[in-house]
Scaffold this motif. Structure first.
Motif, PDB file in Angstrom:
ATOM      1  N   GLY A 161      27.206  38.418  40.880  1.00  0.00           N
ATOM      2  CA  GLY A 161      27.623  37.030  40.866  1.00  0.00           C
ATOM      3  C   GLY A 161      28.510  36.638  39.712  1.00  0.00           C
ATOM      4  O   GLY A 161      29.154  35.595  39.744  1.00  0.00           O
ATOM      5  N   CYS A 162      28.574  37.482  38.638  1.00  0.00           N
ATOM      6  CA  CYS A 162      29.446  37.130  37.514  1.00  0.00           C
ATOM      7  C   CYS A 162      29.944  38.365  36.790  1.00  0.00           C
ATOM      8  O   CYS A 162      30.980  38.917  37.114  1.00  0.00           O
ATOM      9  CB  CYS A 162      28.749  36.183  36.549  1.00  0.00           C
ATOM     10  N   GLY A 163      29.212  38.847  35.782  1.00  0.00           N
ATOM     11  CA  GLY A 163      29.736  39.845  34.865  1.00  0.00           C
ATOM     12  C   GLY A 163      30.143  41.153  35.501  1.00  0.00           C
ATOM     13  O   GLY A 163      31.215  41.700  35.202  1.00  0.00           O
ATOM     14  N   VAL A 164      29.311  41.703  36.369  1.00  0.00           N
ATOM     15  CA  VAL A 164      29.638  42.982  36.986  1.00  0.00           C
ATOM     16  C   VAL A 164      30.864  42.842  37.890  1.00  0.00           C
ATOM     17  O   VAL A 164      31.758  43.689  37.887  1.00  0.00           O
ATOM     18  CB  VAL A 164      28.424  43.540  37.756  1.00  0.00           C
ATOM     19  N   MET A 165      30.920  41.751  38.631  1.00  0.00           N
ATOM     20  CA  MET A 165      32.088  41.537  39.497  1.00  0.00           C
ATOM     21  C   MET A 165      33.341  41.309  38.671  1.00  0.00           C
ATOM     22  O   MET A 165      34.427  41.793  39.028  1.00  0.00           O
ATOM     23  CB  MET A 165      31.848  40.322  40.406  1.00  0.00           C
ATOM     24  N   ALA A 166      33.212  40.600  37.559  1.00  0.00           N
ATOM     25  CA  ALA A 166      34.380  40.361  36.712  1.00  0.00           C
ATOM     26  C   ALA A 166      34.963  41.672  36.211  1.00  0.00           C
ATOM     27  O   ALA A 166      36.185  41.890  36.245  1.00  0.00           O
ATOM     28  CB  ALA A 166      34.003  39.463  35.539  1.00  0.00           C
ATOM     29  N   CYS A 188      32.570  47.686  25.439  1.00  0.00           N
ATOM     30  CA  CYS A 188      31.708  48.361  26.411  1.00  0.00           C
ATOM     31  C   CYS A 188      30.355  47.667  26.554  1.00  0.00           C
ATOM     32  O   CYS A 188      29.293  48.305  26.527  1.00  0.00           O
ATOM     33  CB  CYS A 188      31.538  49.818  26.017  1.00  0.00           C
ATOM     34  N   GLY A 189      30.407  46.342  26.711  1.00  0.00           N
ATOM     35  CA  GLY A 189      29.230  45.592  27.124  1.00  0.00           C
ATOM     36  C   GLY A 189      29.151  45.598  28.642  1.00  0.00           C
ATOM     37  O   GLY A 189      29.710  46.461  29.315  1.00  0.00           O
ATOM     38  N   GLY A 190      28.479  44.594  29.208  1.00  0.00           N
ATOM     39  CA  GLY A 190      28.291  44.561  30.654  1.00  0.00           C
ATOM     40  C   GLY A 190      29.594  44.516  31.430  1.00  0.00           C
ATOM     41  O   GLY A 190      29.794  45.261  32.402  1.00  0.00           O
ATOM     42  N   VAL A 191      30.519  43.644  31.020  1.00  0.00           N
ATOM     43  CA  VAL A 191      31.794  43.510  31.739  1.00  0.00           C
ATOM     44  C   VAL A 191      32.632  44.772  31.569  1.00  0.00           C
ATOM     45  O   VAL A 191      33.203  45.300  32.531  1.00  0.00           O
ATOM     46  CB  VAL A 191      32.563  42.269  31.256  1.00  0.00           C
ATOM     47  N   GLY A 192      32.708  45.292  30.333  1.00  0.00           N
ATOM     48  CA  GLY A 192      33.489  46.494  30.093  1.00  0.00           C
ATOM     49  C   GLY A 192      32.942  47.693  30.842  1.00  0.00           C
ATOM     50  O   GLY A 192      33.706  48.483  31.427  1.00  0.00           O
ATOM     51  N   ASP A 193      31.618  47.859  30.843  1.00  0.00           N
ATOM     52  CA  ASP A 193      31.035  48.981  31.575  1.00  0.00           C
ATOM     53  C   ASP A 193      31.252  48.841  33.076  1.00  0.00           C
ATOM     54  O   ASP A 193      31.403  49.838  33.782  1.00  0.00           O
ATOM     55  CB  ASP A 193      29.547  49.088  31.255  1.00  0.00           C
ATOM     56  N   ALA A 194      31.278  47.608  33.558  1.00  0.00           N
ATOM     57  CA  ALA A 194      31.592  47.404  34.975  1.00  0.00           C
ATOM     58  C   ALA A 194      33.032  47.804  35.276  1.00  0.00           C
ATOM     59  O   ALA A 194      33.327  48.365  36.333  1.00  0.00           O
ATOM     60  CB  ALA A 194      31.352  45.945  35.362  1.00  0.00           C
ATOM     61  N   ALA A 195      33.944  47.528  34.330  1.00  0.00           N
ATOM     62  CA  ALA A 195      35.334  47.962  34.509  1.00  0.00           C
ATOM     63  C   ALA A 195      35.423  49.482  34.512  1.00  0.00           C
ATOM     64  O   ALA A 195      36.210  50.073  35.263  1.00  0.00           O
ATOM     65  CB  ALA A 195      36.206  47.373  33.407  1.00  0.00           C
ATOM     66  N   ILE A 196      34.616  50.133  33.681  1.00  0.00           N
ATOM     67  CA  ILE A 196      34.567  51.595  33.673  1.00  0.00           C
ATOM     68  C   ILE A 196      34.035  52.114  35.002  1.00  0.00           C
ATOM     69  O   ILE A 196      34.608  53.043  35.604  1.00  0.00           O
ATOM     70  CB  ILE A 196      33.701  52.080  32.493  1.00  0.00           C
ATOM     71  N   ALA A 197      32.953  51.510  35.491  1.00  0.00           N
ATOM     72  CA  ALA A 197      32.395  51.927  36.779  1.00  0.00           C
ATOM     73  C   ALA A 197      33.396  51.712  37.910  1.00  0.00           C
ATOM     74  O   ALA A 197      33.516  52.545  38.824  1.00  0.00           O
ATOM     75  CB  ALA A 197      31.103  51.161  37.059  1.00  0.00           C
ATOM     76  N   GLY A 198      34.126  50.603  37.865  1.00  0.00           N
ATOM     77  CA  GLY A 198      35.126  50.339  38.892  1.00  0.00           C
ATOM     78  C   GLY A 198      36.270  51.342  38.841  1.00  0.00           C
ATOM     79  O   GLY A 198      36.772  51.795  39.878  1.00  0.00           O
ATOM     80  N   SER A 199      36.680  51.713  37.620  1.00  0.00           N
ATOM     81  CA  SER A 199      37.750  52.697  37.465  1.00  0.00           C
ATOM     82  C   SER A 199      37.315  54.056  38.001  1.00  0.00           C
ATOM     83  O   SER A 199      38.091  54.768  38.657  1.00  0.00           O
ATOM     84  CB  SER A 199      38.147  52.805  35.994  1.00  0.00           C
ATOM     85  N   ARG A 200      36.068  54.398  37.724  1.00  0.00           N
ATOM     86  CA  ARG A 200      35.538  55.667  38.254  1.00  0.00           C
ATOM     87  C   ARG A 200      35.508  55.635  39.776  1.00  0.00           C
ATOM     88  O   ARG A 200      35.878  56.621  40.432  1.00  0.00           O
ATOM     89  CB  ARG A 200      34.137  55.886  37.692  1.00  0.00           C
ATOM     90  N   LEU A 201      35.069  54.511  40.334  1.00  0.00           N
ATOM     91  CA  LEU A 201      34.999  54.373  41.779  1.00  0.00           C
ATOM     92  C   LEU A 201      36.382  54.514  42.414  1.00  0.00           C
ATOM     93  O   LEU A 201      36.526  55.060  43.513  1.00  0.00           O
ATOM     94  CB  LEU A 201      34.397  53.004  42.129  1.00  0.00           C
ATOM     95  N   ALA A 202      37.410  54.026  41.717  1.00  0.00           N
ATOM     96  CA  ALA A 202      38.773  54.074  42.244  1.00  0.00           C
ATOM     97  C   ALA A 202      39.412  55.452  42.110  1.00  0.00           C
ATOM     98  O   ALA A 202      40.489  55.692  42.659  1.00  0.00           O
ATOM     99  CB  ALA A 202      39.639  53.043  41.521  1.00  0.00           C
ATOM    100  N   GLY A 203      38.780  56.362  41.364  1.00  0.00           N
ATOM    101  CA  GLY A 203      39.304  57.715  41.237  1.00  0.00           C
ATOM    102  C   GLY A 203      40.141  57.960  40.006  1.00  0.00           C
ATOM    103  O   GLY A 203      40.934  58.919  39.968  1.00  0.00           O
ATOM    104  N   ALA A 204      40.000  57.129  38.957  1.00  0.00           N
ATOM    105  CA  ALA A 204      40.741  57.359  37.722  1.00  0.00           C
ATOM    106  C   ALA A 204      40.384  58.735  37.153  1.00  0.00           C
ATOM    107  O   ALA A 204      39.226  59.159  37.203  1.00  0.00           O
ATOM    108  CB  ALA A 204      40.431  56.265  36.702  1.00  0.00           C
TER     109      ALA A 204
END
Length: 361
Positions: A161-166, A188-204
């Motif tokens: 609903g907020c940080g992970v999606m951001a 590398c807090g919640g939002v940053g780690d979510a960006a890392i997870a999203g980048s991994r998901l995208a195949g970076a």
């Protein structure tokens, strides 16, 4: 009929929160009454408590939530009683110029419930981000409810609903990270780690986490960082260039939102690279960059609104990936707490002890 429920209220600027009995009205036209199952403790809630958003005290805190629709008002067709939903803070209008041109994720006239929740004495509450979900029940606009698979753990998917999606949206939607890209994430807090997870998901292919705390860098590795940089010990710009053959990364995501981290992000990207700001600055912050460098380095400087997400598209997709075991949303949940523990959770957040404390109602 008003529903009397327990909820967390920020009574005045800087004061500790209190757990009170509040009154939640039945839903009117276009509204939904939601029985809250879980709600994450986000930095934004602490900003509200400190008066960093506005001074419309008292605030009903909480906004990263999942729950079950209990009742709906007239003219509601997208959700019904019994639906398991994740709440979002940007119910689209469908009529503004962004919506009319098809860019509904940028809706310029998002809205919330029209009726007000109140304290026991009748004084009106301002719900955080139009949600107010540190409560047993809350009233929202029906468009703030997004149905997801009911098999999902509310304490986990509520964070969408907020940080992970951001963070994930900053990588997937705003930056458009793709297969083989190199990415650096500053903070590398919640939002940053979510960006890392999203980048991994995208195949970076290369994902560099940058922070000032080794503990957070270890968290970043758990979400997919291939390399980490402690920026207390070395220049992040130089370190990122060393890890990318002297070039810089294709994408840099600033999940902190300070002038110094923005400048680092600007110079740590490759020529024609993309910089995405998703960390939220304060009103007094300014940035000074040589205009010739802005011109000469090319690429794109972007800001990410809520991860540029479309909840109806992104929440169910990410929930499905989590249920398939392809996305570690559980990893963002540091602890599960009660409504009475929110003030202590703010202290843990301030110290950097947790990614997310989650209130389980």
């Amino acid at each position: 009929m008003a529903h009397e429920v327990r909820a967390v209220v920020a009574p005045e600027k800087g004061a500790p929160v209190s757990v009170e009995t509040i009154r939640v009205p039945d839903p009117g036209p276009g509204e939904a009454l939601v029985e809250v199952r879980a709600c994450g403790v986000c930095h934004t809630d602490m900003h509200y408590r400190e008066g960093g958003v506005n001074n419309d005290f008292p605030f009903l805190l909480g906004h990263e939530a999942a729950g079950v629709v209990e009742a709906t008002g007239a003219d509601v067709t997208d959700v019904a009683p019994g639906d398991f939903v994740v709440l979002n803070w940007r119910a689209i209008c469908g009529q503004c110029r962004a919506c009319r041109r098809g860019d509904i994720e940028y809706c310029f006239a998002t809205h919330n419930a029209g009726q007000k929740m109140t304290r026991a004495d009748g004084s009106e509450l301002s719900p955080a981000l139009g949600i107010g979900a540190f409560a047993e029940k809350t009233l929202v606009a029906a468009g703030q409810c997004t149905r997801v698979d009911p098999r999902a753990d509310p304490a986990v998917v509520g964070l969408l609903g907020c940080g992970v999606m951001a963070g994930m949206g900053a990588a997937l939607n705003t930056a458009g990270v793709s297969r083989g890209d190199s990415v650096a994430v500053i903070g590398c807090g919640g939002v940053g780690d979510a960006a890392i997870a999203g980048s991994r998901l995208a195949g970076a292919s290369r994902i560099i986490g940058v922070d000032v705390e080794d503990r957070k860098l270890r968290w970043a590795e758990g979400f997919g960082a291939t390399h980490t940089v402690n920026s207390r010990e070395q220049s992040p710009v130089e370190a990122i260039r060393e890890l990318t053959e002297g070039n810089g990364t294709d994408v840099v995501i600033d999940a902190v939102g300070r002038p110094e981290t923005y400048r680092q992000a600007f110079y740590a990207r490759d020529l024609a690279g993309t910089l995405v700001l998703v960390g939220v600055p304060t009103p007094d912050m300014t940035i000074d960059l040589p205009l010739l460098d802005v011109f000469g380095r090319g690429g794109a400087l972007k800001s990410s609104w809520y991860g540029d997400c479309l909840p109806s598209r992104d929440f169910p997709m990410l929930t499905d990936l989590y249920l398939q075991g392809r996305l570690d949303l559980e990893g963002f949940v540091s602890e599960r707490i009660a409504l009475d523990d929110v003030e202590e959770a703010f202290e843990k957040m301030h110290r950097g002890d947790v990614l997310r404390s989650v209130v389980v109602v």
